[in-house]
Design an enzyme around this catalytic site. Structure first.
Site, PDB file in Angstrom:
ATOM      1  N   ASN A   1       0.853  -1.190   0.000  1.00  0.00           N
ATOM      2  CA  ASN A   1       0.000   0.000   0.000  1.00  0.00           C
ATOM      3  C   ASN A   1       0.888   1.239   0.000  1.00  0.00           C
ATOM      4  OD1 ASN A   1      -2.402   1.615   0.331  1.00  0.00           O
ATOM      5  ND2 ASN A   1      -1.884   1.828   2.504  1.00  0.00           N
TER       6      ASN A   1
ATOM      7  N   HIS B   1       0.962   5.232   1.340  1.00  0.00           N
ATOM      8  CA  HIS B   1       0.307   6.093   2.330  1.00  0.00           C
ATOM      9  C   HIS B   1       1.051   7.431   2.378  1.00  0.00           C
ATOM     10  CE1 HIS B   1      -2.091   7.108   5.802  1.00  0.00           C
ATOM     11  NE2 HIS B   1      -1.002   7.549   6.393  1.00  0.00           N
TER      12      HIS B   1
ATOM     13  N   ASP C   1      -2.661   0.861   8.107  1.00  0.00           N
ATOM     14  CA  ASP C   1      -1.356   1.443   7.744  1.00  0.00           C
ATOM     15  C   ASP C   1      -0.257   1.062   8.737  1.00  0.00           C
ATOM     16  OD1 ASP C   1      -2.696   2.822   5.631  1.00  0.00           O
ATOM     17  OD2 ASP C   1      -3.266   4.387   7.036  1.00  0.00           O
TER      18      ASP C   1
ATOM     19  N   SER D   1       5.057   6.742   2.184  1.00  0.00           N
ATOM     20  CA  SER D   1       5.615   5.425   2.491  1.00  0.00           C
ATOM     21  C   SER D   1       4.901   4.361   1.669  1.00  0.00           C
ATOM     22  CB  SER D   1       5.406   5.072   3.974  1.00  0.00           C
ATOM     23  OG  SER D   1       5.847   6.109   4.822  1.00  0.00           O
TER      24      SER D   1
HETATM   25  C1  GRF Z   1      -2.813   8.919  -2.085  1.00  0.00           C
HETATM   26  O1  GRF Z   1      -2.373  10.047  -1.367  1.00  0.00           O
HETATM   27  C2  GRF Z   1      -2.392   7.660  -1.394  1.00  0.00           C
HETATM   28  O2  GRF Z   1      -1.159   7.763  -0.756  1.00  0.00           O
HETATM   29  C3  GRF Z   1      -3.485   7.455  -0.378  1.00  0.00           C
HETATM   30  O3  GRF Z   1      -4.664   7.866  -1.016  1.00  0.00           O
HETATM   31  C4  GRF Z   1      -4.343   8.808  -2.053  1.00  0.00           C
HETATM   32  C5  GRF Z   1      -4.885   8.239  -3.314  1.00  0.00           C
HETATM   33  O4  GRF Z   1      -4.707   9.113  -4.399  1.00  0.00           O
HETATM   34  N1  GRF Z   1      -3.526   6.091   0.087  1.00  0.00           N
HETATM   35  P1  GRF Z   1      -4.886   8.558  -5.869  1.00  0.00           P
HETATM   36  O5  GRF Z   1      -6.272   7.924  -5.922  1.00  0.00           O
HETATM   37  O6  GRF Z   1      -3.802   7.554  -6.116  1.00  0.00           O
HETATM   38  O7  GRF Z   1      -4.786   9.748  -6.767  1.00  0.00           O
END
Ligand code: GRF
Length: 198
Positions: free
Chosen positions: A114, A116, A152, A143
């Site tokens: 994932n 984050h 997370d 990360s």
């Molecule tokens: C990103 O900031 C990601 O890190 C988080 O959710 C957001 C998703 O943005 N988990 P996108 O849909 O990839 O534009």
């Protein structure tokens, strides 16, 4: 991209719920013949997720079903079936706004990553940028981590630091972090895919 799949590329399943900009960067990176992964399936819990358009434009199959809290087991079992059918060997969460059950985590041991937007373990969950600013942090970042049953909480694979500027708002900080997310995620996916293929 929708031609004959290359047998030496690791098939990856992406999960998304919204905009899908990270999914788009993974799809774009995987279009390179030298990239060690290919995006075999994109899954969403929201039929209206704008990110699904990136998959469709690239000729990547999608599996889409609205999420119902009470039917999580069925949703996950059917998503799991779709992943197996597509030959997926690694799941990449990219803005997927649901927590997997322990059952789903057990089906994919060391096979879910994932991204984050924080320097984990700091600021898991939502509103990371606003919380970092409110706490007076001088550094933010992003990360990529292994996913476990927590929010997370899995081990960090790699992260990038982003300085917080004096006049940053949650929006300006999020935008600068997102640029780094788009560099980090394809790089980490490549490294993980190479390891899993070996
Ligand atoms: C990103 O900031 C990601 O890190 C988080 O959710 C957001 C998703 O943005 N988990 P996108 O849909 O990839 O534009």
């Amino acid at each position: 991209m929708s031609g004959t799949p290359s047998p030496d590329k690791l098939p990856v399943g992406i999960f998304l719920s919204g905009r899908g900009s990270n999914a788009a960067t993974l799809i774009q990176a995987a279009a390179d013949p030298a990239y060690p992964a290919r995006i075999a399936l994109v899954i969403s819990d929201r039929p209206e997720a704008p990110g699904l358009a990136h998959a469709t434009a690239a000729g990547i199959p999608t599996w889409v079903r609205p999420w119902r809290r009470a039917q999580r087991e069925d949703w996950e079992a059917d998503a799991d079936g779709a992943l197996r059918q597509a030959g997926v060997g690694l799941i990449a969460l990219a803005g997927f706004m649901r927590l997997f059950s322990p059952w789903m985590i057990q089906q994919w041991p060391q096979r879910i990553i994932n991204i984050h937007p924080s320097l984990l373990p700091a600021y898991p969950g939502l509103e990371t940028h606003a919380r970092a600013l409110a706490a007076g942090e001088t550094e933010a970042g992003c990360s990529v981590h292994w996913v476990d049953a927590g929010m997370d909480t899995g081990p960090v694979i790699d992260q990038v630091r982003v300085p917080i500027l004096a006049d940053d708002t949650a929006e300006t900080l999020a935008a600068r972090v997102l640029v780094e997310e788009h560099r980090l995620y394809p790089r980490v996916l490549s490294a993980v895919a190479q390891t899993l293929r070996a």
